[in-house]
Design an enzyme around this catalytic site. Sequence first.
Site, PDB file in Angstrom:
ATOM      1  N   SER A 141     -22.261  58.328 -49.079  1.00  0.00           N
ATOM      2  CA  SER A 141     -21.826  59.413 -48.448  1.00  0.00           C
ATOM      3  C   SER A 141     -20.218  59.281 -48.352  1.00  0.00           C
ATOM      4  O   SER A 141     -19.784  57.895 -48.663  1.00  0.00           O
ATOM      5  CB  SER A 141     -21.957  59.538 -46.855  1.00  0.00           C
ATOM      6  OG  SER A 141     -21.070  60.543 -46.315  1.00  0.00           O
ATOM      7  N   TYR A 167     -24.681  56.357 -38.636  1.00  0.00           N
ATOM      8  CA  TYR A 167     -24.434  56.835 -40.117  1.00  0.00           C
ATOM      9  C   TYR A 167     -23.643  56.402 -41.018  1.00  0.00           C
ATOM     10  O   TYR A 167     -23.981  55.919 -42.111  1.00  0.00           O
ATOM     11  CB  TYR A 167     -24.175  58.334 -40.001  1.00  0.00           C
ATOM     12  CG  TYR A 167     -24.252  59.270 -41.162  1.00  0.00           C
ATOM     13  CD1 TYR A 167     -25.563  59.753 -41.733  1.00  0.00           C
ATOM     14  CD2 TYR A 167     -23.210  59.635 -41.976  1.00  0.00           C
ATOM     15  CE1 TYR A 167     -25.609  60.398 -42.877  1.00  0.00           C
ATOM     16  CE2 TYR A 167     -23.327  60.234 -43.096  1.00  0.00           C
ATOM     17  CZ  TYR A 167     -24.402  60.664 -43.477  1.00  0.00           C
ATOM     18  OH  TYR A 167     -24.836  61.557 -44.716  1.00  0.00           O
TER      19      TYR A 167
END
Length: 279
Positions: A142, A155
Amino acid sequence: MKNLEQKIVVVTGAGSGIGRALALQLAAQGAQLALCDVNADNLQKTVDIASAHGVKVYSATVDVSKREAVQTFADNVARALGNASVIINNAGVALSQNVETMNRQDFEWVLNINFWGVVNGCEAFLPQLRQQKDAHIVNISSIFGIIGVPSQSAYNASKFAVKGFTEALRQELNGSNIHVTCVHPGGIKTNIARNARVHNDIMGKAADPKKLAADFDKLAATTAEEAARQIVRAIESNQKRLLIGKDAKALDAIQRLLPNHYDTVLGIGYKLMDKFGKR
């Protein structure tokens, strides 16, 4: 890998979002598919649409955080279709919560799926990939695997880990038949925000999950279909690193130019988002 026709391609998290878009685009190119997802109903919808292209599709409900389950899936793929040529470790979840108040169970949930799911997929399918003349691993990190963001520590940790793991693996496999790509999407129009575990917003305040998902939808600039197209092209061109979206490219540039101060720049943006979000 210039031609994916008849290649056996594994996609995790294929029940929705980028995973489903990848499955459908690969099916349109004539690839044979091995698909898994933790949600059986969503997975079956993907299988039904992909099968309409006349390609072989094997599917299984799999929790990628479970090492034995992923290994069983890999063994069954080999029996049903043959050895895989490509694996795309796409399955992922999100958590929005501050470090001080974070539930350890939630933290481990994110790491087990986002990071260990990638490791499990690579370990289970590497022996199959070794048997192919030309093979490819795609791991989805990401832009949050490049920059740190408040309320996203779990995350961030999972996606930074995917980046480091993938880049080390690529070097270990350098000169072999297996190419490796690490993907860093920015905001993609998927259900990840709706399915996230939400406690705090980016300003550290208690968050409304529905509002957070709606705000994410407004900011997400890239469709799942476009993200999938870019990933397929990256496989075909043996691209090592892929940033998806203008937002990802801009944030990557800011981090490179201001490695010690990018948080200050982003902090101004967070405050503006919070201010105008109240209007």
